[in-house]
Design a protein around this motif. Structure first.
Motif, PDB file in Angstrom:
ATOM      1  N   VAL A  60       0.868  -1.139   0.073  1.00 48.90           N
ATOM      2  CA  VAL A  60       0.135   0.171  -0.052  1.00 48.90           C
ATOM      3  C   VAL A  60       0.891   1.080  -0.175  1.00 48.90           C
ATOM      4  N   LYS A  61       0.544   2.288  -0.922  1.00 46.17           N
ATOM      5  CA  LYS A  61       1.476   3.466  -1.005  1.00 46.17           C
ATOM      6  C   LYS A  61       1.678   4.017   0.643  1.00 46.17           C
ATOM      7  N   GLY A  62       2.988   4.261   0.652  1.00 47.37           N
ATOM      8  CA  GLY A  62       3.224   5.077   2.111  1.00 47.37           C
ATOM      9  C   GLY A  62       3.722   4.022   3.088  1.00 47.37           C
ATOM     10  N   SER A  63       3.485   2.749   2.879  1.00 48.94           N
ATOM     11  CA  SER A  63       3.956   1.670   3.695  1.00 48.94           C
ATOM     12  C   SER A  63       5.172   0.737   3.183  1.00 48.94           C
ATOM     13  N   ARG A  64       5.583  -0.003   3.961  1.00 50.98           N
ATOM     14  CA  ARG A  64       6.613  -0.916   3.829  1.00 50.98           C
ATOM     15  C   ARG A  64       6.243  -2.481   4.135  1.00 50.98           C
ATOM     16  N   VAL A  65       6.959  -3.500   3.206  1.00 53.50           N
ATOM     17  CA  VAL A  65       6.849  -4.799   3.747  1.00 53.50           C
ATOM     18  C   VAL A  65       8.204  -5.485   3.615  1.00 53.50           C
ATOM     19  N   ARG A  66       8.452  -6.258   4.742  1.00 53.90           N
ATOM     20  CA  ARG A  66       9.568  -6.814   5.014  1.00 53.90           C
ATOM     21  C   ARG A  66       9.524  -8.393   4.321  1.00 53.90           C
ATOM     22  N   VAL A  67      10.533  -8.578   3.605  1.00 49.79           N
ATOM     23  CA  VAL A  67      10.646  -9.681   2.659  1.00 49.79           C
ATOM     24  C   VAL A  67      12.057 -10.410   3.190  1.00 49.79           C
ATOM     25  N   PRO A  68      11.805 -11.880   4.028  1.00 46.58           N
ATOM     26  CA  PRO A  68      12.779 -12.489   4.190  1.00 46.58           C
ATOM     27  C   PRO A  68      13.733 -13.047   2.946  1.00 46.58           C
ATOM     28  N   VAL A  69      14.879 -13.008   3.248  1.00 45.25           N
ATOM     29  CA  VAL A  69      15.695 -13.272   1.987  1.00 45.25           C
ATOM     30  C   VAL A  69      17.068 -14.059   2.521  1.00 45.25           C
ATOM     31  N   VAL A  70      17.433 -15.350   1.974  1.00 49.21           N
ATOM     32  CA  VAL A  70      18.405 -15.986   2.486  1.00 49.21           C
ATOM     33  C   VAL A  70      19.462 -16.013   1.295  1.00 49.21           C
ATOM     34  N   GLY A  71      20.761 -15.769   1.486  1.00 51.03           N
ATOM     35  CA  GLY A  71      21.763 -15.886   0.521  1.00 51.03           C
ATOM     36  C   GLY A  71      22.478 -17.070   0.764  1.00 51.03           C
ATOM     37  N   TYR A  72      22.673 -17.906  -0.269  1.00 53.78           N
ATOM     38  CA  TYR A  72      23.204 -19.149   0.087  1.00 53.78           C
ATOM     39  C   TYR A  72      24.756 -19.036  -0.667  1.00 53.78           C
ATOM     40  N   ALA A  73      25.778 -19.673   0.113  1.00 55.14           N
ATOM     41  CA  ALA A  73      26.922 -19.622  -0.316  1.00 55.14           C
ATOM     42  C   ALA A  73      27.300 -21.091  -1.083  1.00 55.14           C
ATOM     43  N   PRO A  74      28.220 -21.102  -2.113  1.00 56.13           N
ATOM     44  CA  PRO A  74      28.494 -22.384  -2.715  1.00 56.13           C
ATOM     45  C   PRO A  74      29.269 -23.250  -1.734  1.00 56.13           C
ATOM     46  N   ALA A  75      29.406 -24.391  -1.984  1.00 56.48           N
ATOM     47  CA  ALA A  75      30.166 -25.341  -1.095  1.00 56.48           C
ATOM     48  C   ALA A  75      31.624 -24.862  -1.269  1.00 56.48           C
ATOM     49  N   GLY A  76      32.395 -24.798   0.072  1.00 53.67           N
ATOM     50  CA  GLY A  76      33.852 -24.644   0.333  1.00 53.67           C
ATOM     51  C   GLY A  76      33.936 -23.010   0.205  1.00 53.67           C
ATOM     52  N   SER A  77      32.963 -22.380   0.255  1.00 51.75           N
ATOM     53  CA  SER A  77      33.094 -20.896   0.154  1.00 51.75           C
ATOM     54  C   SER A  77      33.375 -20.568   1.628  1.00 51.75           C
ATOM     55  N   PRO A  78      34.379 -19.474   1.956  1.00 50.18           N
ATOM     56  CA  PRO A  78      34.594 -19.216   3.533  1.00 50.18           C
ATOM     57  C   PRO A  78      33.706 -18.414   3.928  1.00 50.18           C
ATOM     58  N   ASN A  79      33.831 -18.245   5.358  1.00 53.08           N
ATOM     59  CA  ASN A  79      32.799 -17.434   5.921  1.00 53.08           C
ATOM     60  C   ASN A  79      33.327 -16.047   5.890  1.00 53.08           C
ATOM     61  N   GLY A  80      32.425 -14.990   6.096  1.00 56.13           N
ATOM     62  CA  GLY A  80      32.571 -13.577   5.907  1.00 56.13           C
ATOM     63  C   GLY A  80      31.535 -12.917   5.222  1.00 56.13           C
ATOM     64  N   THR A  81      31.740 -11.420   5.267  1.00 52.89           N
ATOM     65  CA  THR A  81      30.556 -10.747   4.542  1.00 52.89           C
ATOM     66  C   THR A  81      30.699 -10.424   3.140  1.00 52.89           C
TER      67      THR A  81
END
Length: 228
Positions: A60-81
């Motif tokens: 609705v105009k003037g409001s906001r919606v929070r959309v849950p999103v997960v970012g998947y790392a490929p196998a072997g990828s190290p931790n970090g931002t």
């Protein structure tokens, strides 16, 4: 809100290991991955895939919606931002940060966040999240007008007299046109003279006079009927 799987739900916080934070434009989102990845020497953290429950968002105009999103790392990828860029195809319609067309945020590889989408103007837009590792998610956003509030209600009928045993259907008209939540409730001040049901059907029972009252969103209208 996204195509594909993930254990997240529409509005509100989604599920992801280590908890969630809100992406509300540029800023850090340190959601934990819940898993230690060492990776190859020199390899940088990556997000190869984004997932959310729905691929489209209606706001609705003037409001906001929070959309849950997960970012998947490929196998072997190290931790970090991971650096995540986001863009809006129409910043005047919808953005993650009011009035900003694009921005950069950091995301924990393998972590989750809730993306806060704001609806600024009626129309359509696409919010795109992307990473150098190939992760990409497009949210289709539709911004709709605010619902109109009922400011007045009237009874629509030309009938003022009924014979005993006869019936008439009444209609309630809410203003302005297109007002939402217009659920009418009816009652008769003298049901022994004429009764009215939930659909607005008035049935004359005995000689006399009664007032039928309709109420819509706190607004009322009256109709006087004479039976005989």
């Amino acid at each position: 809100m996204g195509s594909g799987g993930g254990n997240s739900s529409g509005n509100g916080t989604g599920s992801g290991s280590g908890g969630t934070r809100t992406v509300d434009g540029p800023g850090e989102v340190p959601a934990g991955s819940g898993e230690n990845r060492l990776g190859a020497v020199g390899e940088i953290p990556r997000i190869s895939t984004f997932r959310t429950t729905f691929g489209s968002v209606r706001i609705v105009k003037g409001s906001r919606v929070r959309v849950p999103v997960v970012g998947y790392a490929p196998a072997g990828s190290p931790n970090g931002t991971v650096q995540v860029t986001w863009t809006s195809s129409s910043a005047k319609v919808a953005t993650l940060t009011k009035g900003v067309r694009s921005g950069v945020t950091t995301w924990k590889a393998g972590g989750a966040a809730t993306v806060a989408v704001r609806g600024l103007r009626v129309g359509s837009a696409r919010i795109t999240l992307a990473t150098p590792g190939g992760g990409r998610l497009v949210l289709k956003v539709t911004v709709v007008p605010r619902p109109k509030a009922t400011s007045r209600v009237a009874v629509v009928t030309k009938t003022t007299r009924l014979a005993v045993g006869k019936s008439v259907w009444l209609k309630a008209k809410a203003s302005p046109s297109g007002a939402t939540g217009a659920v009418a409730t009816w009652r008769s001040t003298k049901p022994a003279v004429a009764r009215v049901d939930a659909a607005g059907r008035v049935t004359a029972k005995a000689k006399g006079k009664t007032t039928v009252i309709v109420k819509v969103k706190g607004k009322t209208a009256k109709w006087v009927i004479t039976v005989g």
